[in-house]
Design an enzyme around this catalytic site. Structure first.
Site, PDB file in Angstrom:
ATOM      1  CG  ASP A 109      -2.307   0.603   0.834  1.00 29.95           C
ATOM      2  OD1 ASP A 109      -2.319   1.800   0.486  1.00 29.95           O
ATOM      3  OD2 ASP A 109      -3.339  -0.095   0.867  1.00 29.95           O
ATOM      4  CG  HIS A 178      -4.426   2.079  -2.121  1.00 27.76           C
ATOM      5  ND1 HIS A 178      -4.531   2.623  -0.870  1.00 27.76           N
ATOM      6  CD2 HIS A 178      -5.659   2.189  -2.673  1.00 27.76           C
ATOM      7  CE1 HIS A 178      -5.787   3.033  -0.662  1.00 27.76           C
ATOM      8  NE2 HIS A 178      -6.486   2.792  -1.741  1.00 27.76           N
ATOM      9  CD  GLU A 240     -10.057   3.922  -1.183  1.00 28.68           C
ATOM     10  OE1 GLU A 240     -10.956   4.318  -0.430  1.00 28.68           O
ATOM     11  OE2 GLU A 240      -8.993   3.441  -0.756  1.00 28.68           O
TER      12      GLU A 240
HETATM   13  C1  ACM Z   1     -11.110  -0.602   0.097  1.00 30.14           C
HETATM   14  O1  ACM Z   1     -11.612  -0.560   1.216  1.00 30.14           O
HETATM   15  N1  ACM Z   1     -10.493   0.482  -0.408  1.00 30.14           N
HETATM   16  C2  ACM Z   1     -11.176  -1.798  -0.717  1.00 30.14           C
END
Ligand code: ACM
Length: 430
Positions: A109, A178, A240
């Site tokens: 991440d 991420h 995201e």
């Molecule tokens: C997530 O909670 N961004 C998969």
């Protein structure tokens, strides 16, 4: 104990306990794991201690059972806060004690890259640690270095240990967002001359550059992952990604195709449904329930893990004294009564999520995961109606003593112990 195979539904077992002995009939290796687990439950809480237990007696009777879903998952985020190998093995034991069968291991991440890739050592030497972490959801930093990573052998050991307990480890590398830890290690994967492993929580706007060389890099990284993890499903994130372009979407699709070419099924979060031309995937429906319904009608398999219901990093009560209260209130009852909106053959199962921005120790993981994960295990296993008033005394009188024997520091039903609180650390309740 006499163990035999029998014609039973997948993962099923029939446990017969009589004055003359115990017979366990099983459909498969998983059925044997679950039959033995049920026997342990019947033997009483002391059977959950690793030593000092002298089996006395178990009640006579027959238990015949099999699970409702083939995917009974839990995501563990070891990227935001690293969990040692020993802690992951312990978590596997806890999943097995609850007859859960998928560990979705979130390995990378913005805040850390957690496994060695021989071709790219800077992923862990640079991307595997950060100089500081945000304290709760305020701006304050703790100024304390945090890091850690697994070797290939560590991960193979986790995979083998899980497999012996009928658990598949589904690894996740999150792309193209991420990914700040990878960008910090190799800035040429991005558009800036330098990046830092992120010391904050939230959604970063730094994305991987969707170039041919980034694609080659991540093909190599995924190929290394495939050598370690035999899981039929491999997760590539895709969530995201503010500012993502068609090129970013094509990049995700090409990596999904790469996994398919290697004989695996890619898994992505539901944002990937916006990508044209995806191969059939497993979609983790996290933003809402409708995403899962949409994914199924587009021909994908679905794991339901909506943040409105099964995000175990979210607070457990409306009390402002809940430690680092983030997200929505998901009480034990909310989790127990969760029922996925999607039905039908595309629904592989359900998954609870343990994101770890605010879980900086295994004690914090215990507090947030349990006993809600115990409630979730019934959602994942049992068909038929669920009645919280029936569940609660079973949990209180029989299951919490097992968690005590296992040494799990769960949230007491009436709220945290004083040492489980985090006074003054701001959360971000929704
Ligand atoms: C997530 O909670 N961004 C998969």
């Amino acid at each position: 104990m006499d163990v035999r195979t029998a014609s039973l539904p997948p993962e099923g077992y029939r446990l017969t306990i009589s004055p003359t002995g115990v017979v366990l009939e099983v459909a498969d290796a998983a059925g044997e794991v679950y039959g033995r687990e049920t026997l342990r439950q019947l033997a009483g809480p002391a059977a959950f201690r690793v030593a000092g237990f002298a089996p006395a007696s178990v009640p006579c009777g027959v238990v015949e059972d099999h699970p409702r879903f083939g995917w009974r998952g839990c995501l563990l985020d070891v990227a935001r806060h690293f969990r040692t190998k020993a802690e992951v093995l312990r978590f596997v034991d806890l999943l097995a004690a609850h007859k859960l069968n998928v560990l979705n291991l979130h390995l990378t991440d913005d805040q850390g890259w957690r496994f060695e890739v021989p071709e790219y050592p800077r992923l862990t030497s640079v991307g595997g640690w950060r100089p500081s972490s945000m304290v709760g959801s305020g701006g304050e930093q703790d100024g304390r270095p945090h890091g850690g990573c697994y070797t290939g052998d560590d991960l193979r050991e986790i995979v083998a240990y899980a497999s012996a307990r009928a658990i598949t480890v589904v690894p996740e590398i999150d792309i193209p967002g991420h990914a700040r830890a990878a960008l910090a290690a190799y800035p040429s994967l991005g558009t800036s001359s330098s990046y830092e492993v992120w010391t904050s929580w939230g959604i970063s706007t730094s994305l991987l550059s969707p170039t041919a060389s980034t694609l080659d890099f991540f093909r190599t990284v995924f190929d290394h992952l495939l050598e370690i993890f035999p899981s039929p499903v491999i997760a590539l994130g895709g969530d995201e990604t503010p500012g993502a372009t068609d090129e970013h979407r094509a990049f995700v699709r090409q990596l999904a195709e790469h996994l398919v070419a290697r004989g695996r099924t890619p898994m992505g979060w539901d944002e990937v449904l916006d990508i044209d031309g995806l191969p059939p995937m497993v979609i983790g429906s996290w933003q809402n329930e409708e995403a899962g319904v949409r994914a199924a009608s587009a021909g994908h398999d679905v794991v339901m893990c909506p943040e409105q219901h099964v995000y175990l990093d979210h607070r457990q009560s409306p009390d402002p004294g809940e430690p680092i209260p983030v997200g929505w209130v998901h009480t034990l009852e909310d989790v127990y009564t969760y029922e996925p909106a999607l039905t039908g053959p595309r629904l592989r199962g359900v998954q609870a999520q343990v994101w770890s921005e605010h879980l900086d120790s295994v004690r914090r993981v215990d507090y947030m995961a349990f006993p809600r994960l115990s409630a979730f295990a019934e959602v994942a296993w049992s068909s038929g109606s669920r009645d919280y008033a029936e569940f609660l005394p079973r949990l209180r009188d029989h299951h919490l003593p097992r968690l005590d024997a296992l040494g799990v520091e769960y949230r007491p039903l009436d709220g945290p112990h004083p040492w489980q609180t985090r006074p003054g650390v701001p959360g971000r309740p929704r």
